[in-house]
Scaffold this motif. Structure first.
Motif, mmCIF file in Angstrom:
data_model
loop_
_atom_site.group_PDB
_atom_site.id
_atom_site.type_symbol
_atom_site.label_atom_id
_atom_site.label_comp_id
_atom_site.label_asym_id
_atom_site.label_seq_id
_atom_site.Cartn_x
_atom_site.Cartn_y
_atom_site.Cartn_z
ATOM 1 N N CYS A 284 0.819 -1.218 0.000
ATOM 2 C CA CYS A 284 0.000 0.000 0.000
ATOM 3 C C CYS A 284 0.850 1.263 0.000
ATOM 4 O O CYS A 284 0.322 2.357 -0.184
ATOM 5 C CB CYS A 284 -0.923 0.025 1.214
ATOM 6 S SG CYS A 284 -2.257 -1.165 1.064
ATOM 7 N N THR B 14 2.916 0.254 -4.512
ATOM 8 C CA THR B 14 1.889 0.374 -5.539
ATOM 9 C C THR B 14 2.500 0.623 -6.914
ATOM 10 O O THR B 14 2.098 0.025 -7.913
ATOM 11 C CB THR B 14 0.930 1.523 -5.168
ATOM 12 O OG1 THR B 14 0.436 1.263 -3.857
ATOM 13 C CG2 THR B 14 -0.208 1.617 -6.128
ATOM 14 N N LYS C 287 2.295 -1.675 -10.369
ATOM 15 C CA LYS C 287 1.952 -1.140 -11.699
ATOM 16 C C LYS C 287 2.989 -1.548 -12.728
ATOM 17 O O LYS C 287 2.673 -1.991 -13.826
ATOM 18 C CB LYS C 287 1.914 0.388 -11.656
ATOM 19 C CG LYS C 287 0.622 0.983 -11.211
ATOM 20 C CD LYS C 287 0.688 2.480 -11.469
ATOM 21 C CE LYS C 287 -0.032 3.260 -10.405
ATOM 22 N NZ LYS C 287 0.273 4.678 -10.432
ATOM 23 N N PRO D 152 -4.227 -2.786 -1.677
ATOM 24 C CA PRO D 152 -4.013 -1.448 -2.228
ATOM 25 C C PRO D 152 -5.083 -1.110 -3.251
ATOM 26 O O PRO D 152 -5.654 -1.988 -3.887
ATOM 27 C CB PRO D 152 -2.635 -1.544 -2.869
ATOM 28 C CG PRO D 152 -2.380 -2.989 -3.056
ATOM 29 C CD PRO D 152 -3.161 -3.716 -2.018
ATOM 30 N N ILE E 173 -4.999 -0.011 -6.077
ATOM 31 C CA ILE E 173 -4.736 -0.351 -7.473
ATOM 32 C C ILE E 173 -5.359 -1.690 -7.843
ATOM 33 O O ILE E 173 -5.719 -1.932 -8.987
ATOM 34 C CB ILE E 173 -3.218 -0.336 -7.733
ATOM 35 C CG1 ILE E 173 -2.931 -0.688 -9.172
ATOM 36 C CG2 ILE E 173 -2.489 -1.261 -6.803
ATOM 37 C CD1 ILE E 173 -1.510 -0.583 -9.557
#
Lengths: 345, 354
Positions: free
Chosen positions: A25, A30, A34, A53, A55
């Motif tokens: 988180c 994060t 990605k 998180p 995302i």
């Protein structure tokens, strides 16, 4: 060439790698998710944190969430089982606080003991690579620091900052783990204070206020790394084979008062002893959550040398300190700042 | 760089970039990623240096990144997240005001070109009008390349390092900058320490000295240190022990020539009659100087008396060429060379007094 060949064997798969991330988180966690989502060399990402998180809700294909609380006593066994079952080859340990807290006991359990749990799990499950997140603040701000601390410098921390010293202890555990398990690649990234438009940490909160304390008559040099550079460095560390500690720093340094001027903050000069008493009182009454011991970083220089990361990790910061600061406050370079070139024209 | 087929990890985003190496000069903005303008914000673009799934080209990652850097694009964020303060007009004006007299780029060791230019006239006034400095032997200072100036130290404030710095910046044909190494007792003094740092001073420690010499800078070392600055009036012109010979080791390791420098005049500028130590420790000073004017006249007493100054540069001594880099480990030799250079500077001081 940035990739270094390391003496020990690499059982890690070249394709279809599986990465486990603690502290998913956090900003870096994060961003790493990605980037791993977009990199086809990675097959699976295990997201270990107390909550998923944001995302993940946005729709990820590789990431899977596993609720893990590092402060639980037998969590190391759970993590080890998970790492073995999912055949994880890279563990990224990024579960650290970005800001001091008044819950110092909990912070100790989370950072120091939490690192112990992660390292125990790694010792049992045997991933090929462990990447840990740390900070250059662990070197400590001391009057006898040279202008650039390289990775061989001792991590002296701060005599009475639990926030810093928990990180130093976590790093020492990682170093011991690396010594005892030479077949595991252990890389530690010591990030300079990370600034950027989206990240939320000790430094962004400190610099978001209108005023900032200045230790009267002291003006140490400061160094920052842009959040995108930091995230890129973490991704490179996961990709790479390089082991050992790395300072991840931005380009250039600036004096503290110039940093404040560039941000348009109002400096409040205070004698150090007075500032420390005020900070202690504010800390004790829990009005602020910035620990008084961190005032040392406004007195003495704590700047790290990033040339090892350039050499062995292939990481070079793309943002200068000025761009990093302007990006943080959302200003364009022409926006009222002076320039060296124009002043000498 | 050809992609490495055997190891996909080896494909490299960017070879270690020469622009990152500390090359002695101001950091260049030219190689910095620059947000072109708010017009690009609308594109909804996000930082995506990695190729889309299905792209099998190994070099795509690097090309994509290079393209973005070439186009001068950075990650794009929602403007709401930016940390501007309220009242942007006032904020902008305050920022312009606060940035007066300081540059937004300093070199690796903290020298600020605008602050340097701003203090120039003070140094120049002291140098040419107040101290009427005479300089000899400037031709011994190389116009480029690394070198170590070894000078005597006197006067309770580091006026001599400022004058040495200004002498070369003003009268040497290369106008090169000297980086004086400043001892801790001065470097951590409130206001004076940061000021020294902004105009070129660097904290004296081996790591800093090596780093500066490797960047081919000209450094000035005062091996007497605080012992030299705190010389009493009766000991003036008598050089103290030259530290522990660190400057000799430095010269042997880095191959930098040593240029002995004698400065006289500092002794009379702030003649030190006595040192008070019992009070000084509690305010973090090594001692409180007692001069004919200080502390009787308050801070104004720290202004120097208009003594006549002379600075002489001696011919360079190439220790590394003579003894080799390995000699840095030979403690006895280092001690002997340090003492030999001390004798040389002492002789130059005696010569200047005639």
């Amino acid at each position: 060439m940035a990739t270094v060949s390391v003496g020990n064997a690499r059982p890690r798969r070249a394709q279809g790698r599986v990465v486990a991330i603690t502290g998913a988180c956090t900003y870096l966690g994060t961003e790493l998710i990605k980037r791993l989502e977009e990199d086809r060399r990675y097959a699976k990402v295990l997201v270990l944190d107390v909550k998923a998180p944001a995302i993940l809700a946005a729709g990820t294909t590789k990431a899977r969430f596993f609720p893990i609380d590092l402060t639980q006593p037998t969590i190391d066994g759970d993590i080890a089982t998970l790492l073995q079952r999912e055949q994880v080859d890279t563990v990224v340990h990024g579960a650290f606080l970005s800001h001091p807290t008044h819950a110092t006991e909990w912070a100790h359990e989370f950072e120091d003991v939490g690192t112990m749990h992660v390292m125990n799990a790694c010792a049992a499950a045997g991933p090929a690579r462990v990447v840990m997140v740390s900070t250059t603040m662990a070197y400590g701000a001391h009057p006898e620091n040279p202008n650039f601390l390289d990775e061989r410098a001792e991590l002296r921390g701060h005599q009475d900052s639990r926030f810093i010293n928990d990180k130093v202890r976590a790093e020492k555990q990682a170093a011991r783990f690396a010594r005892e398990h030479p077949h595991v690649q252990v890389a530690t990234l010591r990030f300079a204070p990370i600034l950027g438009p989206t990240i939320n940490n000790l430094h962004t909160r400190f610099f978001s206020r209108v005023t900032a304390p200045v230790m009267a008559g002291h003006d140490p040099l400061m160094q920052f790394v842009h959040e995108q550079d930091a995230a890129w460095a973490l991704k490179r560390a996961v990709d790479s084979d390089a082991v050992g500690p790395f300072n991840i720093v931005g380009k250039g340094v600036l004096p503290y008062t110039t940093v404040l001027a560039l941000m348009g903050r109002v400096p409040v000069p205070l004698p150090f002893l007075l500032a420390r008493s005020i900070a202690k009182a504010l800390w004790a009454t829990q009005i602020v959550s910035t620990a008084p011991s961190l005032l040392d970083y406004l007195l003495y220089v704590c700047v790290a040398d990033g040339s090892r990361a350039t050499r062995d990790l292939g990481f070079t910061a793309r943002f200068s300190i000025k761009r990093t600061i302007l990006d943080f406050v959302g200003a364009s370079p022409e926006d009222g700042a002076t320039d060296v070139a124009s002043s000498f024209a | 760089m050809p992609p490495d087929d055997t190891d996909p990890i080896a494909d490299d985003l960017g070879a270690p970039d020469a622009s990152h190496a500390p090359d002695g000069d101001w950091p260049s903005m030219a190689d910095d990623v620059y947000l072109g303008g708010d017009a690009e914000l609308a594109s909804g673009d996000s930082y995506d240096p990695y190729p889309a799934a299905g792209d099998t080209d190994e070099g795509a990652e690097q090309r994509e990144l290079e393209r973005r850097v070439d186009e001068g694009r950075t990650p794009v964020y929602p403007l709401d997240d930016r940390r501007r303060l309220p009242l942007p007009g006032l904020w902008r004006r305050w920022r312009a005001f606060a940035m007066r007299g300081r540059a937004d780029m300093v070199d690796d060791f903290g020298r600020d070109p605008i602050a340097t230019a701003r203090w120039e006239w003070v140094l120049d006034f002291l140098y040419s009008k107040w101290f009427r400095t005479e300089v000899r032997g400037l031709e011994h200072v190389p116009a480029h390349g690394r070198a170590i100036l070894i000078a005597n130290h006197a006067g309770s404030l580091p006026y001599d390092s400022a004058m040495l710095l200004h002498a070369i910046r003003r009268d040497h044909p290369s106008r090169r900058d000297v980086r004086p190494l400043v001892e801790d007792a001065v470097f951590h003094l409130p206001w004076l320490g940061p000021l020294m740092n902004r105009i070129g001073g660097v904290r004296a420690c081996p790591e800093n000295a090596v780093r500066l010499l490797e960047k081919d800078e000209l450094i000035a070392v005062f091996p007497e240190g605080v012992k030299g600055m705190s010389k009493l009036w009766r000991d003036r012109y008598r050089l103290q022990r030259f530290g522990r010979g660190g400057f000799v080791k430095l010269a042997l390791k880095t191959g930098a020539p040593i240029i002995p420098v004698a400065v006289i005049g500092a002794e009379e500028a702030l003649p030190l009659l006595g040192r008070v130590t019992w009070f000084a420790k509690s305010v973090g000073l090594p001692y409180v100087p007692v001069t004919p004017t200080f502390p009787w006249l308050g801070p104004a007493g720290l202004l120097p008396l208009p003594s006549k100054w002379k600075i002489a540069f001696g011919p360079p001594i190439d220790l590394a060429g003579e003894y080799g880099a390995a000699a840095a480990e030979d403690r006895l030799l280092v001690g002997r060379l340090a003492e030999q250079i001390r004798g040389q500077v002492q002789a130059m001081v005696d010569d200047l007094r005639r």
